[in-house]
Motif scaffolding. Structure first.
Motif: not given
Length: 101
Positions: A16-20, A30-32, A57-61, A72-75
């Motif tokens: 729904a939103f931009r994640v900046s 440690g975000l890839p 792109v990190a959302l699965s499902g 999740y751990e590096s969000r």
């Protein structure tokens, strides 16, 4: 008994939103590299969130069904600050055709 996290059956905020966020957070957490991109000289955003129909792109499902974050751990901080049942959650769920929690 521990409450089940409603986010694992939602994912609406990720679609729904931009994640900046401040660009240095990515390395600190440690975000890839393939999951974020530059937005400005000091900001980055999660790939897929800076468009008309955002979806991280990190959302699965499937949104509203069963989801999880592959990073999740590096969000980044905007994701860490997201709270189920707050105003932003309600807006994200409405954008995705889901009722408020």
């Amino acid at each position: 008994m521990e409450e089940i996290n409603p986010c694992t059956a939602c994912g609406a905020c990720c679609a729904a939103f931009r994640v900046s966020f401040y660009w240095a957070e990515a390395a600190e957490n440690g975000l890839p590299e393939g999951l974020y991109e530059p937005l400005t000289s000091v900001l980055a955003n999660m790939r897929g969130t800076n468009c008309r129909s955002p979806r991280c792109v990190a959302l699965s499902g499937e949104v509203g069904s069963e989801t999880h974050c592959i990073a999740y751990e590096s969000r980044p901080s905007p994701c860490r600050e997201a709270q189920p049942r707050d105003e932003k959650c309600a807006r994200a769920r409405a954008i995705n055709g889901l009722p408020a929690l």
